[in-house]
Write an enzyme that holds these catalytic residues in place. Structure first.
Site, PDB file in Angstrom:
ATOM      1  N   ARG A  51      51.528  32.685  33.874  1.00  0.00           N
ATOM      2  CA  ARG A  51      50.795  33.183  32.721  1.00  0.00           C
ATOM      3  C   ARG A  51      49.935  34.398  33.002  1.00  0.00           C
ATOM      4  NH1 ARG A  51      51.655  28.698  31.304  1.00  0.00           N
ATOM      5  NH2 ARG A  51      51.614  28.332  33.509  1.00  0.00           N
ATOM      6  N   THR A  52      49.180  34.323  34.070  1.00  0.00           N
ATOM      7  CA  THR A  52      48.221  35.409  34.266  1.00  0.00           C
ATOM      8  C   THR A  52      48.968  36.712  34.492  1.00  0.00           C
ATOM      9  OG1 THR A  52      46.645  33.849  35.149  1.00  0.00           O
ATOM     10  CG2 THR A  52      46.214  36.153  35.592  1.00  0.00           C
ATOM     11  N   ARG A 101      45.603  38.945  42.322  1.00  0.00           N
ATOM     12  CA  ARG A 101      45.367  37.519  42.589  1.00  0.00           C
ATOM     13  C   ARG A 101      45.577  37.280  44.067  1.00  0.00           C
ATOM     14  NH1 ARG A 101      47.606  32.352  39.408  1.00  0.00           N
ATOM     15  NH2 ARG A 101      45.908  33.066  38.095  1.00  0.00           N
ATOM     16  N   HIS A 129      37.995  33.005  38.178  1.00  0.00           N
ATOM     17  CA  HIS A 129      39.170  33.449  37.432  1.00  0.00           C
ATOM     18  C   HIS A 129      38.658  34.070  36.135  1.00  0.00           C
ATOM     19  CE1 HIS A 129      43.051  33.838  35.823  1.00  0.00           C
ATOM     20  NE2 HIS A 129      43.558  32.660  36.102  1.00  0.00           N
TER      21      HIS A 129
HETATM   22  C1  NCD Z   1      44.947  28.601  36.342  1.00  0.00           C
HETATM   23  C2  NCD Z   1      44.745  29.205  37.726  1.00  0.00           C
HETATM   24  O1  NCD Z   1      45.602  29.914  38.216  1.00  0.00           O
HETATM   25  O2  NCD Z   1      43.676  28.975  38.261  1.00  0.00           O
HETATM   26  N1  NCD Z   1      46.093  29.077  35.725  1.00  0.00           N
HETATM   27  C3  NCD Z   1      46.028  30.197  34.978  1.00  0.00           C
HETATM   28  O3  NCD Z   1      45.747  31.256  35.456  1.00  0.00           O
HETATM   29  N2  NCD Z   1      46.211  30.074  33.663  1.00  0.00           N
HETATM   30  C4  NCD Z   1      44.881  27.149  36.317  1.00  0.00           C
HETATM   31  C5  NCD Z   1      45.743  26.371  37.242  1.00  0.00           C
HETATM   32  O4  NCD Z   1      46.537  26.910  38.000  1.00  0.00           O
HETATM   33  O5  NCD Z   1      45.606  25.149  37.190  1.00  0.00           O
END
Ligand code: NCD
Length: 305
Positions: A51-52, A101, A129
């Site tokens: 997603r990110t 990331r 985050h």
């Molecule tokens: C989260 C993350 O990467 O911290 N995911 C995200 O970016 N939407 C949550 C997760 O991985 O549980």
């Protein structure tokens, strides 16, 4: 030049401006379709993400810009031993803005110090985050109409969940916020967070049973047990299904409670909850694109007439 390492890098007034911009983008997407023509976003992901990374790519593409990057440390020069500082100096020559990331806490900050382009922390280890927090705040503001006067239950892995840590840090700046932390003993929220809440006189409770607190909540923020941050498999297996939100538990909640989840979901929300109008996690993913569009424009200093 500005970076985004933590949601607290923006004042609440700046966040409000960002959310207003995100709202305008949501309602008038055509106005923004060429705002980033000729600009390049680099996505440097040293840790898995769907997603990110894709929401950043979607955001930049919807602004008319282009994307370069890698989605796996194994396919970058990190495997040859290149430092994050060197990588960002090179990326600064190739792109106008970078989302990074990294599994190590603080790595995007190290990169920002050497960067000639804005760096966005897209998740650093168990630490922060910030763009998920911007997503969460925009979702709450859009669907609840406010960011103050809320009782928020955070449930699941409150120890390793970086989205939880970032969100709490951002919400304490709004008036009359009360937290209920729902977790097994082993996954309690870190002390530095409860110390911070106490020092600011912000009310919180820590409980183990979700059912007990359901009726009090305006928001329930569910999280996944963070398998990749566990030291042993056995603990993970024991804790992974500690909470499963199902329709029976939802029947204890208020009519206007919202369920949020940063996703990915594993077992902690049963799929039967998806059709409940209070389930907001997929709408939340959409707000993530609008807020990242607004963030890219803001960090690049682009104003759309
Ligand atoms: C989260 C993350 O990467 O911290 N995911 C995200 O970016 N939407 C949550 C997760 O991985 O549980």
């Amino acid at each position: 030049m500005r970076h985004l390492m933590s949601p607290l890098d923006f004042t609440t007034k700046e966040l409000e401006d960002l959310f207003i911009l995100a709202g305008d983008i949501e309602h008038n997407p055509a106005r923004y379709a060429h705002a980033c023509d000729g600009r390049i976003l680099a996505t440097c992901f040293y840790e898995p993400s769907t997603r990110t990374r894709l929401s950043f790519e979607s955001a930049m593409t919807r602004l008319g810009g282009r994307i370069i990057g890698f989605s796996d440390a194994a396919s970058s020069s990190a495997t040859k031993g290149e430092s994050v500082s060197d990588t960002i100096r090179v990326i600064s020559c190739y792109a106008d803005i970078c989302a990074m990331r990294h599994p190590k806490e603080g790595a995007p900050m190290v990169a920002a110090e050497k960067s000639r382009i804005p760096v966005i922390n897209a998740g650093d280890g168990g630490h922060q985050h910030p763009t998920q927090t911007l997503t969460d705040l925009l979702t709450i503001r859009s669907l609840k109409g406010r960011l103050d006067n809320l009782t928020i239950g955070l449930c699941g892995d409150l120890k390793f969940g970086r989205t939880v840590h970032s969100l709490i840090g951002a919400l304490v700046r709004y008036a009359n916020i009360r937290f209920i932390f729902i977790s097994p003993e082993e996954l309690r929220v870190p002390d530095y967070i409860t110390d911070m809440l106490r020092s600011r006189n912000i009310p919180y409770e820590e409980v183990i049973r979700l059912e007990k607190v359901m009726p009090q909540l305006d928001l329930l923020y569910m999280t996944r047990v963070q398998k990749e941050r566990f030291f042993n498999e056995e603990d993970y297996v024991r804790l992974k299904d500690f909470y499963i939100l199902d329709t029976a538990k939802m029947s204890l909640a208020r009519e206007d409670m919202l369920v949020l989840h940063p996703l990915p979901r594993v077992n902690e929300i049963s799929v039967e909850v998806d059709s409940d109008p209070r389930a907001a996690y997929f709408r939340q993913a959409r707000y993530g694109v609008y807020v990242r569009m607004a963030l890219i424009l803001t960090l690049l200093g682009i104003q759309v007439p």
